[in-house]
Design a protein around this motif. Structure first.
Motif, PDB file in Angstrom:
ATOM      1  N   PRO A 188      35.383  37.306  43.411  1.00 19.76           N
ATOM      2  CA  PRO A 188      35.585  38.275  42.321  1.00 19.76           C
ATOM      3  C   PRO A 188      35.959  39.678  42.799  1.00 19.76           C
ATOM      4  N   ASP A 189      35.425  40.123  43.936  1.00 18.70           N
ATOM      5  CA  ASP A 189      35.760  41.456  44.440  1.00 18.70           C
ATOM      6  C   ASP A 189      37.233  41.548  44.836  1.00 18.70           C
ATOM      7  N   TYR A 190      37.756  40.447  45.400  1.00 15.57           N
ATOM      8  CA  TYR A 190      39.178  40.445  45.743  1.00 15.57           C
ATOM      9  C   TYR A 190      40.019  40.417  44.476  1.00 15.57           C
ATOM     10  N   ILE A 191      39.654  39.556  43.514  1.00 18.00           N
ATOM     11  CA  ILE A 191      40.395  39.474  42.251  1.00 18.00           C
ATOM     12  C   ILE A 191      40.407  40.826  41.548  1.00 18.00           C
ATOM     13  N   ALA A 192      39.273  41.553  41.637  1.00 19.26           N
ATOM     14  CA  ALA A 192      39.162  42.853  40.956  1.00 19.26           C
ATOM     15  C   ALA A 192      40.128  43.876  41.533  1.00 19.26           C
ATOM     16  N   LEU A 193      40.521  43.710  42.808  1.00 16.62           N
ATOM     17  CA  LEU A 193      41.460  44.650  43.428  1.00 16.62           C
ATOM     18  C   LEU A 193      42.802  44.663  42.701  1.00 16.62           C
ATOM     19  N   MET A 194      43.165  43.568  42.055  1.00 17.68           N
ATOM     20  CA  MET A 194      44.463  43.486  41.381  1.00 17.68           C
ATOM     21  C   MET A 194      44.452  44.188  40.030  1.00 17.68           C
ATOM     22  N   GLY A 195      43.246  44.448  39.509  1.00 11.62           N
ATOM     23  CA  GLY A 195      43.142  45.154  38.236  1.00 11.62           C
ATOM     24  C   GLY A 195      43.934  44.472  37.141  1.00 11.62           C
ATOM     25  N   ASP A 196      44.599  45.265  36.328  1.00  6.12           N
ATOM     26  CA  ASP A 196      45.395  44.730  35.222  1.00  6.12           C
ATOM     27  C   ASP A 196      46.813  44.358  35.642  1.00  6.12           C
ATOM     28  N   VAL A 211      50.163  43.459  49.764  1.00  7.66           N
ATOM     29  CA  VAL A 211      50.536  43.026  48.420  1.00  7.66           C
ATOM     30  C   VAL A 211      49.567  41.931  47.997  1.00  7.66           C
ATOM     31  N   LEU A 212      48.891  42.114  46.887  1.00  9.16           N
ATOM     32  CA  LEU A 212      47.856  41.185  46.447  1.00  9.16           C
ATOM     33  C   LEU A 212      48.430  40.093  45.549  1.00  9.16           C
ATOM     34  N   MET A 213      47.921  38.893  45.731  1.00  9.97           N
ATOM     35  CA  MET A 213      48.359  37.744  44.945  1.00  9.97           C
ATOM     36  C   MET A 213      47.137  37.011  44.433  1.00  9.97           C
ATOM     37  N   ASN A 214      47.285  36.316  43.323  1.00 12.26           N
ATOM     38  CA  ASN A 214      46.212  35.471  42.801  1.00 12.26           C
ATOM     39  C   ASN A 214      46.366  34.078  43.404  1.00 12.26           C
ATOM     40  N   TYR A 215      45.381  33.645  44.178  1.00 10.12           N
ATOM     41  CA  TYR A 215      45.519  32.407  44.939  1.00 10.12           C
ATOM     42  C   TYR A 215      44.853  31.202  44.296  1.00 10.12           C
ATOM     43  N   ASN A 216      44.225  31.359  43.138  1.00  9.01           N
ATOM     44  CA  ASN A 216      43.652  30.163  42.529  1.00  9.01           C
ATOM     45  C   ASN A 216      44.779  29.205  42.150  1.00  9.01           C
ATOM     46  N   SER A 217      44.561  27.931  42.388  1.00  4.96           N
ATOM     47  CA  SER A 217      45.516  26.854  42.078  1.00  4.96           C
ATOM     48  C   SER A 217      46.734  26.834  43.002  1.00  4.96           C
ATOM     49  N   THR A 218      46.745  27.599  44.079  1.00  4.10           N
ATOM     50  CA  THR A 218      47.896  27.582  44.990  1.00  4.10           C
ATOM     51  C   THR A 218      47.705  26.533  46.081  1.00  4.10           C
ATOM     52  N   VAL A 219      48.802  26.113  46.685  1.00  5.30           N
ATOM     53  CA  VAL A 219      48.786  25.029  47.657  1.00  5.30           C
ATOM     54  C   VAL A 219      49.217  25.497  49.046  1.00  5.30           C
TER      55      VAL A 219
END
Length: 460
Positions: A188-196, A211-219
């Motif tokens: 969650p702390d990493y996800i929070a870095l991306m904000g809105d 550059v931040l990316m959302n990695y859930n569901s990635t392969v």
């Protein structure tokens, strides 16, 4: 099959455990990386009770057993000892025995095979939930729906963690440290870095822009990360004194690999995976009919060579990122054309053995989507029947492509996985059933005409 006896006979005829550089299994096959394939007596192995066929393709010596292969694999491990396809021994020999293409196919198989039951089960549950909502049996605001929805989607959200574990086994890294690297990308702390902002948001690490990316569901990102981590881990394991390994090795591993993954590997993996998936999906969008013909008709050929694994990550990525996939239906067309071909043989041939074998194949595919026994036991040994199946899959695949049929889950093509076709409207499900019926009927009709009444089962 006597699994203990079968394992001993296979080991004896494969050249002994000294000839095995790596060993793993998928849903139906034992897969070996052999140091010297000339030492393997293929004819003797094919004669072992329970062995359906032997394939030496894609850099692997593959022994087709069927759905009971895990039981035989356990006996092989008792004789050989645990020997992963990605062990150091295997890695050292893979370059000469497999080649680059063979190594890639072997890696994909080893990484994804352990997750297929979880992916398939979750996909079916998701399809059933969508069906129940459409029928009015459940509401999306209902607690039951929310709990089961979370259960069905967890495997996709935490895919980086699960792939980290299987990749670690394949590449020879520590599984728990690898899982931590994957989990850090979902914290969650990493996800929070991306904000809105979400994907594309920026931050810095020790002054280095990231550059931040959302990695859930990635392969792709986590597989690349663990591949690189495996080299770091093996190097640290060599240079760090034994008295310090317990603390220093995991400390350096996590402190180095998580930032490196976020700053460098992750974005490259995300964009690279999206480019590959986009290219395949673009081809489908440009000529979905042609894609249906090629995949629907050719999927059994890929299965017979054991290289269909190379396409699975694209389908999984499509489901994980967009929730639907247009390739999975084409694999259904292949499976139902195989059912049709076996059905045609069953009605035409009079020999009891081939009729029993055909009906066994029909039931097996309809319930579990396992086509290998029918492909190798019936189709590969009769070119006319193989062509019947290919034509049936191609015609049905063309219809599925024409009507843009999709699935909402990565599943294998059987009657039990029909819920994957449930969509926003009933048209998707109806067209899927029509396309699969076309595959079955075309395969059955051609097979019926090319089968002789005196046709017999060709045994190994």
């Amino acid at each position: 099959m006597n699994y203990e006896k079968g394992a001993k006979e296979i080991l004896e005829n494969i050249g002994g455990k000294e000839n095995i550089a790596g060993m793993t299994h998928c849903a139906t096959r034992l897969r070996f990386n052999l140091r010297d394939t000339s030492k393997a007596d293929t004819a003797a192995i094919e004669a072992v009770d329970g062995v359906v066929n032997v394939i030496n393709k894609a850099g692997q010596y593959q022994i087709l057993i069927g759905t009971n292969v895990p039981k035989l694999y356990n006996q092989m491990e008792n004789l050989v000892g645990p020997k992963e396809a990605g062990s150091k021994d295997s890695a050292n020999n893979s370059g000469s025995s497999q080649g680059i293409i063979g190594t890639i196919f072997s890696a994909i198989s080893s990484i994804f095979a352990p997750l297929l039951p979880a992916l398939a089960g979750s996909g079916i549950l998701r399809g059933l939930l969508l069906l129940f909502v459409q029928l009015g049996w459940l509401s999306e605001t209902n607690g039951t729906y929310q709990i089961l929805s979370a259960a069905s989607m967890t495997v996709f959200y935490f895919l980086p963690v699960l792939l980290a574990i299987t990749s670690a086994r394949r590449f020879g890294a520590d599984m728990f440290l690898s899982a931590l690297i994957g989990a850090a990308l979902l914290h969650p702390d990493y996800i929070a870095l991306m904000g809105d902002i979400g994907n594309g948001a920026t931050t810095s690490f020790l002054g280095i822009p990231a550059v931040l990316m959302n990695y859930n569901s990635t392969v792709v990102p986590i597989i690349l990360s663990i591949l690189i981590f495996s080299y770091l881990y093996k190097w640290l394991d060599r240079v760090i004194p034994e008295t310090l390994k317990l603390v220093v090795l995991p400390l350096i591993s996590i402190a180095v690999m998580v930032p490196v993954t976020i700053i460098v590997i992750g974005p490259l993996g995300v964009y690279g995976g999206e480019i590959i998936a986009s290219a395949v999906n673009w081809l489908i969008a440009r000529s979905s009919i042609l894609a249906g013909i090629v995949v629907g008709g050719g999927w059994s050929v890929l299965v017979s060579l054991g290289i269909h694994w190379a396409v699975n990550p694209i389908m999984i990525n499509n489901i994980a990122t967009s929730g639907i996939d247009y390739i999975v239906p084409f694999t259904f067309a292949c499976n139902f054309a195989t059912i049709g071909t076996a059905l045609g043989v069953f009605f035409k041939a009079q020999d009891r053995d081939i009729k029993n074998f055909s009906m066994t194949g029909i039931v097996t595919i309809a319930l579990s989507a396992i086509i290998e026994p029918t492909v190798f036991g019936l189709l590969v040994k009769n070119k006319k029947l193989f062509l019947s199946q290919i034509i049936g899959g191609a015609v049905g695949g063309a219809y599925l492509g024409l009507t843009n049929v999709y699935t909402n889950a990565f599943v294998f093509g059987s009657v039990t996985t029909f819920p994957a076709f449930v969509g926003d409207t009933s048209a998707n499900f109806i067209n899927a059933m029509i396309g699969l019926l076309i595959s079955l009927i075309v395969g059955a009709m051609i097979a019926y005409f090319v089968t002789k009444k005196e046709e017999r089962l060709v045994k190994n």
